[in-house]
Scaffold this active site. Structure first.
Site, PDB file in Angstrom:
ATOM      1  N   LYS A 233      -8.235  -4.308   0.032  1.00  0.00           N
ATOM      2  CA  LYS A 233      -7.617  -4.236   1.576  1.00  0.00           C
ATOM      3  C   LYS A 233      -8.593  -3.670   2.489  1.00  0.00           C
ATOM      4  O   LYS A 233      -8.799  -4.302   3.393  1.00  0.00           O
ATOM      5  CB  LYS A 233      -6.439  -3.703   1.657  1.00  0.00           C
ATOM      6  CG  LYS A 233      -5.542  -3.879   2.935  1.00  0.00           C
ATOM      7  CD  LYS A 233      -5.942  -2.614   3.732  1.00  0.00           C
ATOM      8  CE  LYS A 233      -5.178  -2.935   4.989  1.00  0.00           C
ATOM      9  NZ  LYS A 233      -5.503  -2.095   5.978  1.00  0.00           N
ATOM     10  N   PRO A 250      -6.877  -9.354   5.520  1.00  0.00           N
ATOM     11  CA  PRO A 250      -6.645  -8.182   4.820  1.00  0.00           C
ATOM     12  C   PRO A 250      -5.051  -8.227   4.449  1.00  0.00           C
ATOM     13  O   PRO A 250      -4.333  -8.555   5.408  1.00  0.00           O
ATOM     14  CB  PRO A 250      -6.629  -7.313   5.803  1.00  0.00           C
ATOM     15  CG  PRO A 250      -7.809  -7.769   6.683  1.00  0.00           C
ATOM     16  CD  PRO A 250      -7.674  -9.245   6.557  1.00  0.00           C
ATOM     17  N   ASP A 252      -1.941  -5.998   3.643  1.00  0.00           N
ATOM     18  CA  ASP A 252      -1.509  -4.899   3.242  1.00  0.00           C
ATOM     19  C   ASP A 252       0.318  -5.003   3.359  1.00  0.00           C
ATOM     20  O   ASP A 252       0.499  -5.964   3.081  1.00  0.00           O
ATOM     21  CB  ASP A 252      -1.480  -3.787   4.634  1.00  0.00           C
ATOM     22  CG  ASP A 252      -0.895  -4.303   5.854  1.00  0.00           C
ATOM     23  OD1 ASP A 252      -0.597  -5.492   6.030  1.00  0.00           O
ATOM     24  OD2 ASP A 252      -1.068  -3.737   6.969  1.00  0.00           O
ATOM     25  N   HIS A 254       2.601  -4.410   5.271  1.00  0.00           N
ATOM     26  CA  HIS A 254       3.133  -5.592   6.449  1.00  0.00           C
ATOM     27  C   HIS A 254       2.800  -6.773   6.444  1.00  0.00           C
ATOM     28  O   HIS A 254       3.898  -7.714   6.381  1.00  0.00           O
ATOM     29  CB  HIS A 254       2.684  -5.110   8.117  1.00  0.00           C
ATOM     30  CG  HIS A 254       2.838  -3.717   8.413  1.00  0.00           C
ATOM     31  ND1 HIS A 254       4.286  -3.277   8.647  1.00  0.00           N
ATOM     32  CD2 HIS A 254       2.185  -2.730   8.479  1.00  0.00           C
ATOM     33  CE1 HIS A 254       4.275  -2.098   9.044  1.00  0.00           C
ATOM     34  NE2 HIS A 254       2.813  -1.744   8.774  1.00  0.00           N
TER      35      HIS A 254
END
Length: 289
Positions: A233, A250, A252, A254
């Site tokens: 990430k 990326p 993550d 969220h």
DNA sequence: TGCCAGGCTTCAC
DNA sequence: GTGAAGCATGGC
């Protein structure tokens, strides 16, 4: 507002070499909203001093930026604007043409794009991006900002801009040689060791920017992941927010939630080849703001 | 008070 | 290669 700053500029600039003197650089720019960029989680040293006036420190550069609609006033040296800030904000890229490719039937993505109008993918310093995103892991944005600021105040070079003091982002030498407990005192927690060891590896030649530049996205990611504390990430964030590899996406917590909720069949990466990372940032902004 | 945050390394299997 | 455990700290 810019009139007040102009007066200050004259005041501080009276005995300076014109080359070193800040100027007011006025530009009309489409698709550029500093507030959206500030809240996008890409950079951690940008603040809004007062409505419409932003202060940003990037590397060893300081910028005060005032906005009046689509008119912008950059308070910096003209050469610095041309050689640094214009590229930093990616101002030569036509974001409208990129966003025209968004699938109009994708209501959620369309909503996110409209909600974060003026967002741009920054071109940040490689080392600063690596370190700040190492710090970002399992962390929240207000605390990341504090950690980065602590680090800069403790290890960054103190700079002056027309009488105004600020701290540059630290150099790899400073953080590689830093005492681990001192680093932990910057509230980095367990990430202190990642920051120190990754800085040492960078000094030894890992993730050299010139080498990364000539690599494919996949190879550059693999090279970045050789750094202690850099996983998939963080490497993707560095690819996107520093090396401008706009295909990097990326994921993550969220974005994982967004994908699970709104794209259970999978995000249409094939449609957005080469620009998925830009759209990821709109999705991220929609989720955290 | 407890969950969670722009995840990663280590270790067991 | 895969999955679980452990990690510092503070925002909400």
């Amino acid at each position: 507002m810019h009139i007040t700053l102009r007066m200050r500029l004259r005041h501080f600039g009276c005995n300076m070499n014109p080359e070193d003197q800040n100027q007011v650089i006025e530009k009309v720019i489409e698709d550029f909203e500093p507030e959206v960029i500030m809240r996008s989680g890409q950079c951690f040293r940008m603040t809004e001093e007062r409505p419409g006036t932003f202060l940003l420190i990037a590397g060893s550069h300081l910028l005060r930026l005032h906005q009046e609609g689509k008119k912008f006033f950059f308070y910096c040296r003209k050469r610095e604007y041309e050689e640094f800030w214009k590229g930093y904000f990616d101002l030569d890229t036509d974001y409208a043409s990129i966003l025209r490719n968004v699938d109009p039937s994708d209501n959620y993505l369309m909503h996110c794009v409209n909600n974060a109008s003026g967002l741009r993918i920054l071109r940040q310093d490689l080392y600063e991006t690596i370190i700040t995103f190492i710090i970002s892991q399992r962390n929240n944005i207000p605390r990341i900002r504090r950690c980065v600021e602590n680090l800069c105040r403790r290890y960054g070079l103190q700079m002056k801009n027309e009488g105004e003091c600020y701290y540059a982002f630290p150099k790899p030498e400073s953080l590689a040689q830093a005492n681990l407990s001192d680093l932990q005192n910057c509230n980095l927690g367990y990430r202190a060791e990642y920051v120190k060891r990754a800085s040492g590896q960078i000094l030894e030649g890992t993730a050299d920017p010139k080498v990364l530049q000539g690599m494919s996205d996949a190879d550059a990611k693999e090279e970045l992941m050789k750094l202690f504390g850099v996983g998939t990430k963080v490497a993707d964030c560095v690819l996107l927010f520093s090396l401008h590899r706009t295909g990097a996406f990326p994921v993550d917590t969220h974005i994982r939630q967004v994908l699970d909720k709104h794209y259970p069949e999978g995000f249409p990466f094939e449609r957005y080849e080469g620009s998925a990372g830009i759209l990821q940032q709109y999705l991220f902004y929609g989720e955290v703001n």
